[in-house]
Design a protein around this motif. Structure first.
Motif, PDB file in Angstrom:
ATOM      1  N   LEU A  78     -11.444   1.501  96.410  1.00 55.26           N
ATOM      2  CA  LEU A  78     -10.556   0.506  96.459  1.00 55.26           C
ATOM      3  C   LEU A  78      -9.442   0.894  97.567  1.00 55.26           C
ATOM      4  O   LEU A  78      -9.092   1.958  97.674  1.00 55.26           O
ATOM      5  CB  LEU A  78      -9.968   0.339  95.016  1.00 55.26           C
ATOM      6  CG  LEU A  78     -10.607   0.185  93.943  1.00 55.26           C
ATOM      7  CD1 LEU A  78      -9.999   0.180  92.551  1.00 55.26           C
ATOM      8  CD2 LEU A  78     -11.531  -1.226  94.093  1.00 55.26           C
ATOM      9  N   LYS A  79      -9.070   0.074  98.489  1.00 50.67           N
ATOM     10  CA  LYS A  79      -8.135   0.284  99.438  1.00 50.67           C
ATOM     11  C   LYS A  79      -7.027  -0.869  99.447  1.00 50.67           C
ATOM     12  O   LYS A  79      -7.688  -2.140  99.404  1.00 50.67           O
ATOM     13  CB  LYS A  79      -8.594   0.628 100.595  1.00 50.67           C
ATOM     14  CG  LYS A  79      -9.560   1.741 100.997  1.00 50.67           C
ATOM     15  CD  LYS A  79     -10.006   1.746 102.380  1.00 50.67           C
ATOM     16  CE  LYS A  79     -10.926   2.983 102.623  1.00 50.67           C
ATOM     17  NZ  LYS A  79     -11.493   2.858 103.893  1.00 50.67           N
ATOM     18  N   THR A  80      -6.000  -0.698  99.079  1.00 52.83           N
ATOM     19  CA  THR A  80      -5.017  -1.630  98.920  1.00 52.83           C
ATOM     20  C   THR A  80      -3.716  -1.563  99.685  1.00 52.83           C
ATOM     21  O   THR A  80      -3.271  -0.574 100.010  1.00 52.83           O
ATOM     22  CB  THR A  80      -4.521  -1.910  97.440  1.00 52.83           C
ATOM     23  OG1 THR A  80      -5.648  -1.879  96.589  1.00 52.83           O
ATOM     24  CG2 THR A  80      -3.605  -2.938  97.226  1.00 52.83           C
ATOM     25  N   THR A  81      -3.292  -2.752 100.422  1.00 50.90           N
ATOM     26  CA  THR A  81      -1.931  -2.635 101.083  1.00 50.90           C
ATOM     27  C   THR A  81      -1.258  -3.888 100.386  1.00 50.90           C
ATOM     28  O   THR A  81      -1.571  -5.012  99.982  1.00 50.90           O
ATOM     29  CB  THR A  81      -1.996  -3.224 102.566  1.00 50.90           C
ATOM     30  OG1 THR A  81      -3.080  -2.027 103.180  1.00 50.90           O
ATOM     31  CG2 THR A  81      -0.882  -3.264 103.469  1.00 50.90           C
ATOM     32  N   ALA A  82       0.172  -3.322 100.306  1.00 49.69           N
ATOM     33  CA  ALA A  82       1.220  -4.563  99.756  1.00 49.69           C
ATOM     34  C   ALA A  82       2.127  -4.978 100.702  1.00 49.69           C
ATOM     35  O   ALA A  82       2.822  -3.852 101.212  1.00 49.69           O
ATOM     36  CB  ALA A  82       1.821  -3.839  98.455  1.00 49.69           C
ATOM     37  N   LYS A  83       2.138  -6.038 101.210  1.00 45.39           N
ATOM     38  CA  LYS A  83       3.357  -6.390 102.061  1.00 45.39           C
ATOM     39  C   LYS A  83       4.483  -7.166 101.555  1.00 45.39           C
ATOM     40  O   LYS A  83       4.224  -8.103 100.821  1.00 45.39           O
ATOM     41  CB  LYS A  83       2.717  -7.341 103.218  1.00 45.39           C
ATOM     42  CG  LYS A  83       1.715  -6.747 104.063  1.00 45.39           C
ATOM     43  CD  LYS A  83       1.138  -7.657 105.098  1.00 45.39           C
ATOM     44  CE  LYS A  83       0.045  -6.846 106.108  1.00 45.39           C
ATOM     45  NZ  LYS A  83      -0.352  -7.692 107.154  1.00 45.39           N
ATOM     46  N   ILE A  84       5.468  -6.313 101.681  1.00 50.14           N
ATOM     47  CA  ILE A  84       6.620  -6.878 100.837  1.00 50.14           C
ATOM     48  C   ILE A  84       7.549  -7.713 101.824  1.00 50.14           C
ATOM     49  O   ILE A  84       8.020  -7.249 102.911  1.00 50.14           O
ATOM     50  CB  ILE A  84       7.437  -5.572 100.274  1.00 50.14           C
ATOM     51  CG1 ILE A  84       6.636  -4.811  99.437  1.00 50.14           C
ATOM     52  CG2 ILE A  84       8.668  -6.004  99.562  1.00 50.14           C
ATOM     53  CD1 ILE A  84       6.271  -5.400  98.076  1.00 50.14           C
TER      54      ILE A  84
END
Length: 143
Positions: A78-84
């Motif tokens: 799993l690879k996740t990016t969170a753009k805030i």
């Protein structure tokens, strides 16, 4: 019983000319620079939004990993990016969204089952529960 972790920040002088540093109790960050220029301009250093993004991405990814394992899936990545998103409003600034983008490989899972487990992880990870904002999730699942 609560698990308590801490981070700290310093900032001086006051206002736009100020500079600060961010530290974590584990030393993952130690006197890492931040300031007005790193948040709103192109200065080198960190800002609260990217730290929230890292916290949300890591919390969601761990929650999803544990939920997938509980459902019997053990092989995957799993690879996740969170753009805030930080927006200026009439009342000042507000974090308006955390957009999670996930790339996943999970052996033997259907897209429907994966989507269900991922949405539950998004809704129930502790950082998602903390954030008072819109949270979206996009994913790309490959076998």
């Amino acid at each position: 019983m609560s698990i308590v972790k801490s981070g700290s920040a310093t900032y001086k002088p006051l206002g736009k000319k100020g500079k600060g540093s961010i530290s974590t109790e584990t030393g993952a960050l130690s006197s890492h620079p931040y300031g007005f220029n790193t948040r709103f301009e192109d200065g080198k250093g960190s800002n609260p939004e990217e730290l929230i993004g890292a916290a949300h991405a890591s919390c969601f990814t761990m929650a999803l990993s544990l939920a997938l394992a509980d459902a019997g899936y053990e092989d995957g990545e799993l690879k996740t990016t969170a753009k805030i998103s930080l927006d200026k409003t009439d009342d000042g600034f507000k974090i308006s969204q955390s957009a999670l983008s996930l790339s996943a490989t999970v052996e033997g899972i259907s897209e429907d089952e994966f989507a269900k487990i991922a949405q539950e992880a998004k809704a129930n990870c502790p950082v998602s529960k903390l954030l008072d904002t819109k949270i979206t999730l996009e994913f790309d699942l490959s076998a």
